[in-house]
Design an enzyme around this catalytic site. Structure first.
Site, PDB file in Angstrom:
ATOM      1  N   GLY A  11      54.334   6.346 -63.444  1.00 37.98           N
ATOM      2  CA  GLY A  11      55.123   7.361 -64.150  1.00 37.98           C
ATOM      3  C   GLY A  11      55.136   7.240 -65.668  1.00 37.98           C
ATOM      4  O   GLY A  11      56.116   7.628 -66.307  1.00 37.98           O
ATOM      5  N   SER A  12      54.026   6.769 -66.256  1.00 36.58           N
ATOM      6  CA  SER A  12      54.044   6.691 -67.727  1.00 36.58           C
ATOM      7  C   SER A  12      54.009   8.090 -68.347  1.00 36.58           C
ATOM      8  O   SER A  12      54.600   8.317 -69.407  1.00 36.58           O
ATOM      9  CB  SER A  12      52.889   5.826 -68.255  1.00 36.58           C
ATOM     10  OG  SER A  12      51.652   6.475 -68.109  1.00 36.58           O
ATOM     11  N   ASN A  13      53.345   9.033 -67.702  1.00 34.29           N
ATOM     12  CA  ASN A  13      53.386  10.413 -68.208  1.00 34.29           C
ATOM     13  C   ASN A  13      54.787  11.002 -68.048  1.00 34.29           C
ATOM     14  O   ASN A  13      55.254  11.737 -68.918  1.00 34.29           O
ATOM     15  CB  ASN A  13      52.343  11.283 -67.498  1.00 34.29           C
ATOM     16  CG  ASN A  13      50.974  11.146 -68.141  1.00 34.29           C
ATOM     17  OD1 ASN A  13      50.739  11.621 -69.250  1.00 34.29           O
ATOM     18  ND2 ASN A  13      50.068  10.436 -67.468  1.00 34.29           N
ATOM     19  N   ARG A  64      51.989  16.343 -42.729  1.00 35.61           N
ATOM     20  CA  ARG A  64      51.931  16.625 -44.170  1.00 35.61           C
ATOM     21  C   ARG A  64      52.603  17.946 -44.480  1.00 35.61           C
ATOM     22  O   ARG A  64      53.216  18.127 -45.522  1.00 35.61           O
ATOM     23  CB  ARG A  64      50.477  16.690 -44.628  1.00 35.61           C
ATOM     24  CG  ARG A  64      49.897  15.316 -44.625  1.00 35.61           C
ATOM     25  CD  ARG A  64      48.707  15.210 -45.524  1.00 35.61           C
ATOM     26  NE  ARG A  64      48.392  13.783 -45.608  1.00 35.61           N
ATOM     27  CZ  ARG A  64      47.293  13.278 -46.078  1.00 35.61           C
ATOM     28  NH1 ARG A  64      46.377  14.057 -46.544  1.00 35.61           N
ATOM     29  NH2 ARG A  64      47.102  11.989 -46.108  1.00 35.61           N
ATOM     30  N   LEU A  92      47.960  19.285 -53.139  1.00 35.71           N
ATOM     31  CA  LEU A  92      48.917  20.218 -52.535  1.00 35.71           C
ATOM     32  C   LEU A  92      48.163  21.320 -51.779  1.00 35.71           C
ATOM     33  O   LEU A  92      47.121  21.794 -52.230  1.00 35.71           O
ATOM     34  CB  LEU A  92      49.795  20.830 -53.629  1.00 35.71           C
ATOM     35  CG  LEU A  92      50.727  19.811 -54.312  1.00 35.71           C
ATOM     36  CD1 LEU A  92      51.319  20.401 -55.590  1.00 35.71           C
ATOM     37  CD2 LEU A  92      51.827  19.347 -53.360  1.00 35.71           C
ATOM     38  N   ASN A 106      48.966  20.142 -63.999  1.00 33.16           N
ATOM     39  CA  ASN A 106      48.501  18.779 -63.715  1.00 33.16           C
ATOM     40  C   ASN A 106      47.818  18.223 -64.951  1.00 33.16           C
ATOM     41  O   ASN A 106      47.362  18.984 -65.810  1.00 33.16           O
ATOM     42  CB  ASN A 106      47.506  18.795 -62.550  1.00 33.16           C
ATOM     43  CG  ASN A 106      47.072  17.394 -62.147  1.00 33.16           C
ATOM     44  OD1 ASN A 106      47.882  16.459 -62.106  1.00 33.16           O
ATOM     45  ND2 ASN A 106      45.793  17.214 -61.880  1.00 33.16           N
ATOM     46  N   HIS A 108      44.684  15.472 -65.986  1.00 35.53           N
ATOM     47  CA  HIS A 108      43.563  14.742 -65.395  1.00 35.53           C
ATOM     48  C   HIS A 108      42.865  13.940 -66.497  1.00 35.53           C
ATOM     49  O   HIS A 108      42.648  14.459 -67.586  1.00 35.53           O
ATOM     50  CB  HIS A 108      42.588  15.739 -64.758  1.00 35.53           C
ATOM     51  CG  HIS A 108      41.452  15.071 -64.054  1.00 35.53           C
ATOM     52  ND1 HIS A 108      41.606  14.452 -62.832  1.00 35.53           N
ATOM     53  CD2 HIS A 108      40.157  14.885 -64.423  1.00 35.53           C
ATOM     54  CE1 HIS A 108      40.447  13.928 -62.471  1.00 35.53           C
ATOM     55  NE2 HIS A 108      39.548  14.168 -63.418  1.00 35.53           N
ATOM     56  N   ASP A 144      41.221  19.645 -59.129  1.00 36.10           N
ATOM     57  CA  ASP A 144      41.118  19.611 -60.598  1.00 36.10           C
ATOM     58  C   ASP A 144      40.309  20.793 -61.131  1.00 36.10           C
ATOM     59  O   ASP A 144      39.502  20.637 -62.060  1.00 36.10           O
ATOM     60  CB  ASP A 144      40.479  18.282 -61.054  1.00 36.10           C
ATOM     61  CG  ASP A 144      41.261  17.077 -60.556  1.00 36.10           C
ATOM     62  OD1 ASP A 144      42.502  17.130 -60.583  1.00 36.10           O
ATOM     63  OD2 ASP A 144      40.635  16.095 -60.125  1.00 36.10           O
ATOM     64  N   GLU A 173      46.961  11.277 -73.251  1.00 37.19           N
ATOM     65  CA  GLU A 173      47.730  12.010 -72.230  1.00 37.19           C
ATOM     66  C   GLU A 173      49.196  12.113 -72.637  1.00 37.19           C
ATOM     67  O   GLU A 173      49.829  13.157 -72.495  1.00 37.19           O
ATOM     68  CB  GLU A 173      47.640  11.292 -70.874  1.00 37.19           C
ATOM     69  CG  GLU A 173      46.260  11.313 -70.248  1.00 37.19           C
ATOM     70  CD  GLU A 173      46.236  10.662 -68.868  1.00 37.19           C
ATOM     71  OE1 GLU A 173      47.207  10.816 -68.105  1.00 37.19           O
ATOM     72  OE2 GLU A 173      45.241   9.990 -68.548  1.00 37.19           O
TER      73      GLU A 173
HETATM   74  C1  GRF Z   1      47.076   9.508 -65.265  1.00 34.38           C
HETATM   75  O1  GRF Z   1      45.887   8.915 -65.698  1.00 34.38           O
HETATM   76  C2  GRF Z   1      46.854  10.971 -64.988  1.00 34.38           C
HETATM   77  O2  GRF Z   1      45.886  11.548 -65.803  1.00 34.38           O
HETATM   78  C3  GRF Z   1      46.392  10.966 -63.559  1.00 34.38           C
HETATM   79  O3  GRF Z   1      47.125   9.940 -62.940  1.00 34.38           O
HETATM   80  C4  GRF Z   1      47.524   8.984 -63.911  1.00 34.38           C
HETATM   81  C5  GRF Z   1      49.011   8.861 -63.803  1.00 34.38           C
HETATM   82  O4  GRF Z   1      49.513   7.836 -64.612  1.00 34.38           O
HETATM   83  N1  GRF Z   1      46.570  12.263 -62.950  1.00 34.38           N
HETATM   84  P1  GRF Z   1      51.087   7.654 -64.783  1.00 34.38           P
HETATM   85  O5  GRF Z   1      51.656   7.482 -63.393  1.00 34.38           O
HETATM   86  O6  GRF Z   1      51.610   8.879 -65.463  1.00 34.38           O
HETATM   87  O7  GRF Z   1      51.246   6.431 -65.618  1.00 34.38           O
END
Ligand code: GRF
Length: 199
Positions: A11-13, A64, A92, A106, A108, A144, A173
């Site tokens: 979850g860094s994003n 699912r 999904l 999303n 990527h 994607d 990102e």
């Molecule tokens: C990121 O590299 C994103 O581009 C990909 O999954 C990774 C998620 O990283 N879809 P985080 O969980 O947000 O750290």
């Protein structure tokens, strides 16, 4: 705009989105974080930020389809208006994407359409490209493959490993995703088929 996030892992994003939200830069509020992993660090980050969060592990459902139904119902209960996938490791279904009727985004870790799917950074290294990067896109039924909202280029340097390249792309990102989510939440994105324009 009420923004929901789905994340499977660290979850860094999500954290970058939380920080942008706290600075008032998202044009919306984070109102829900869901995960398909009970132990996801993303859920802890949501808890610390005071965001309602829920775990939907597949083991709790008969299929699912049932898992997706539960996620969709929950997102609706939270009145989510934009869904942001941040490291959500499940594709999904067509039905989910048709039913949800809100924008789904999303991020990527490559310059799409190059290197779709898993291990995009390793794919870029193996191919020998000199520039890679990250892409924010709308989610469609493919892998994607949805319309591109924003991209940032990142150099591939001599001696890069999958880890070093991934870390450099991740920094991009964390800049790009909050910015692009803010554009969508702020109504600054016009979409005409595949072509997405910032207004
Ligand atoms: C990121 O590299 C994103 O581009 C990909 O999954 C990774 C998620 O990283 N879809 P985080 O969980 O947000 O750290």
């Amino acid at each position: 705009m009420r923004i929901g996030v789905l994340a499977s892992g660290r979850g860094s994003n999500l954290q970058a989105l939380i920080e942008a939200w706290k600075l008032g830069e998202l044009n919306g509020e984070l109102v829900a974080v869901g995960s398909d992993h009970e132990e996801a660090l993303a859920l802890k980050r949501a808890e610390e930020a005071g965001i309602p969060h829920g775990a939907f592990p597949l083991s709790r459902f008969s299929s699912r389809q049932e898992q997706e139904k539960a996620i969709l119902t929950w997102l609706r209960e939270q009145k989510v208006e934009i869904l942001v996938l941040a490291g959500f490791m499940r594709v999904l279904s067509k039905e989910f994407l048709q039913d949800i009727q809100i924008p789904v985004l999303n991020i990527h870790p490559s310059l799409l359409p190059s290197f779709q799917g898993l291990h995009a950074q390793r794919q870029a290294l193996d191919y020998g490209v000199k520039i890679s990067g990250c892409t924010v896109h709308f989610v469609d039924e493919g892998l994607d493959s949805g319309p591109i909202i924003a991209q940032e280029a990142v150099p591939v340097l001599p001696g890069d490993t999958e880890d070093s390249l991934s870390a450099r792309i991740l920094e991009a990102e964390h800049r790009l995703y909050p910015e692009a989510v803010g554009w969508v939440a702020g109504g600054r994105i016009k979409r005409n088929g595949r072509i997405v324009v910032k207004i």
